[in-house]
Design a protein around this motif. Structure first.
Motif, short mmCIF file in Angstrom:
data_model
loop_
_atom_site.label_atom_id
_atom_site.label_comp_id
_atom_site.label_asym_id
_atom_site.label_seq_id
_atom_site.Cartn_x
_atom_site.Cartn_y
_atom_site.Cartn_z
N ASN A 352 84.57 -2.15 -21.29
CA ASN A 352 85.66 -2.97 -20.76
C ASN A 352 86.83 -2.12 -20.27
OD1 ASN A 352 87.57 -4.91 -20.24
ND2 ASN A 352 87.77 -5.60 -22.35
N PRO A 353 87.10 -2.09 -18.96
CA PRO A 353 88.15 -1.21 -18.43
C PRO A 353 89.56 -1.68 -18.75
CG PRO A 353 87.25 -2.54 -16.67
CD PRO A 353 86.41 -2.83 -17.88
N PHE A 354 89.72 -2.88 -19.30
CA PHE A 354 91.05 -3.33 -19.71
C PHE A 354 91.49 -2.64 -21.00
CE2 PHE A 354 89.76 -6.67 -16.88
CZ PHE A 354 90.92 -7.17 -16.32
N ASP A 355 90.54 -2.15 -21.76
CA ASP A 355 90.82 -1.53 -23.05
C ASP A 355 91.40 -0.13 -22.82
OD1 ASP A 355 90.86 -0.44 -25.57
OD2 ASP A 355 88.87 -1.15 -26.13
N PRO A 356 92.62 0.17 -23.31
CA PRO A 356 93.18 1.51 -23.15
C PRO A 356 92.29 2.60 -23.71
CG PRO A 356 94.87 -0.02 -23.91
CD PRO A 356 93.56 -0.75 -23.97
#
Length: 541
Positions: A352-356
């Protein structure tokens, strides 16, 4: 990456414990009394048909149920959070109550189930049912029960009973209590004078808190022993597994701080993937692969950031040159160790690219490839990272207006009957809705949503009963009195619901703004790193 175990624990405790009953206790108690009175009137109707769902099987997990009577619209429900486990414990979910005329009727159902232990990419099993039942001039209850053959197969069985069965209602209340939905349990169960006391927390939550306290008092050995005890336990319930993962994650990063790669790998390798703590575990496994093995290396490692740098400068350097300013600062990294680190980081970079944490994984993977001399692979990885981060940035820009104009709250309200916790399901979102994972990992947002859900449930319950009363004889004084009380409660409940919605919105905006800052920082670093690849002489200056 800096972990805050206490903050993580606060989130976990919010998910583990039953939701706190809202401050409007008196209002809710009144709504419950009216609910039971209206329901009693409804259950007395000879045309009442109540349909329940049960799945008390050990090897299967119910994810979704669809039920249709005759040619009417299908009634659908998605089971998330603790709900599947509540069904497996023998609880019963009342999917709907309706009026059905006497005679023969067609019942169709479609259930989606998964085997226990199945991976996210494992196919779901679909169980179907199509049969006829006869409705007489009396209330009727139908329980659609999932049956397992013990070999991975499943079927549906229909159990018929009197629509007034107290045993069924008790199982419904048990389902709600096990699913951590105490206000639903109060509404579905027999009339109560007070809201049930919440269930006690997991014993391991207290042990984890004790381990953190031991760390704060410099009693390292005892803290490590306690975390190891939790992390190597064999409890199989969903909540105990979450505590075990959290303990292993905390232990693994403590070992990273101490420079013990082997111990860190051992602890982080016990974290379930997929799972709520899988991403930071994968990131840590990569760093652990770069560290020397054994406690003897701790004394020779130069830990910490250079004293002359500010926190902001150290953070920027850590992103741009992670192997020099990350967990491996002061460690000589061999090519073999670099190749080992690529394995977990490759997996992490696809999530998930939203996860830092994933954003950091995308960059550290590219940097590691560059350090190995794979310039073209590093360039492609930076380009992929930039593309995905730009998509995240655009989606975050879209979300802020959705929060302001009410569309986001409408999404939450659409999930009330399903439990918004299904966002925590065992898959990792990599689409437009990946931001949901950020929200469910924030304790302030979790608290705000859980405080609002009883209010939404209450208003919907009253609105549904208002519609029911409209179908009853209007010359009945009892019906008219209930209608007046319902209208008053709906009006009084509107203000606290609006205030709770504002708190949810503010908490979500805070999360998304932090995500936007993280995305912007990683995007800038990815572009800077790509420019250095295209202009190698500049990198040497």
């Amino acid at each position: 990456m800096t972990l805050r175990p206490l903050r993580i624990l606060l989130l976990f405790a919010a998910l583990l414990l039953p939701p706190v009953v809202c401050a409007q206790h008196d209002l809710f108690s009144e709504a419950l009394l009216i609910h039971h009175q209206v329901e009693a009137l409804q259950r007395q109707r000879q045309s009442a048909l109540i349909v329940y769902v049960g799945a008390a099987v050990d090897d299967l997990i119910l994810r979704r149920a669809e039920v249709r009577i005759d040619e009417g619209p299908p009634r659908q429900y998605e089971y998330g959070g603790f709900e599947p486990e509540a069904l497996r414990r023998g609880g019963l979910h009342r999917i709907f109550i309706d009026d059905v005329e006497p005679g023969a009727h067609r019942l169709r159902a479609r259930f989606f189930v998964r085997r226990v232990g199945a991976r996210p990419d494992s196919p779901r099993l679909v169980i179907t049912l199509d049969e006829t039942f006869t409705k007489h001039h009396a209330p009727l209850s139908l329980e659609l029960a999932v049956q397992s053959d013990g070999r991975g197969g499943a079927s549906l069985r229909v159990l018929r009973s009197d629509g007034r069965s107290d045993a069924l209602r008790q199982r419904v209340a048990r389902f709600a209590e096990d699913a951590r939905l105490n206000w639903v349990a109060a509404a579905e169960g027999p009339p109560v004078s007070a809201i049930p006391e919440p269930a006690p927390p997991s014993q391991n939550v207290g042990l984890f808190n004790a381990a953190l306290a031991l760390f704060r008092s410099d009693r390292r050995a005892q803290a490590i022993e306690l975390l190891t005890r939790i992390g190597t336990g064999e409890d199989q319930t969903a909540d105990e597994q979450m505590v075990r993962d959290l303990a292993n994650l905390t232990l693994g990063y403590q070992m990273l701080r101490e420079g013990d790669g082997a111990a860190a790998s051992l602890a982080l390798g016990r974290v379930r993937s997929p799972g709520p703590y899988a991403n930071p575990a994968l990131l840590g496994l990569g760093w652990a692969a770069l560290l020397p093995t054994g406690a003897a290396t701790r004394s020779t490692r130069k830990a910490g950031k250079p004293a002359a740098l500010s926190d902001e400068q150290a953070e920027a350097l850590r992103r741009r040159m992670p192997l020099q300013y990350g967990w491996t600062q002061g460690v000589q990294i061999s090519e073999r160790r670099l190749r080992s680190a690529l394995v977990p980081w490759n997996e992490l970079a696809l999530r998930n690219p939203f996860d830092p944490v994933v954003q950091e994984g995308m960059l550290v993977l590219a940097y590691a490839l560059q350090r190995l001399g794979y310039e073209e692979q590093a360039r492609q990885q930076y380009l992929r990272a930039i593309e995905r981060l730009e998509q995240v940035r655009r989606r975050l820009d879209e979300l802020l207006p959705e929060l302001e104009d009410g569309r986001f709250l409408a999404l939450l309200d659409a999930e009330v009957d399903h439990g918004w916790r299904r966002w925590l399901a065992d898959f990792d979102t990599d689409a437009r809705e990946g931001y949901m994972r950020l929200l469910t990992q924030d304790a302030d947002f979790v608290d705000a949503v859980e405080a609002r859900r009883p209010l939404v449930f209450q208003q919907r319950l009253l609105q549904r009963h208002a519609q029911t009363l409209a179908t009853l004889p209007q010359d009945d004084a009892h019906v008219r009195a209930l209608q007046v009380r319902l209208d008053d409660l709906l009006e009084r409940g509107a203000t606290p619901l609006a205030e709770a919605g504002a708190r949810v919105r503010d908490a979500a905006i805070a999360v998304l703004l932090r995500s936007r800052r993280s995305t912007d920082a990683h995007l800038a670093d990815a572009r800077f790193a790509l420019a250095r690849i295209y202009d190698p002489p500049q990198e040497r200056r």
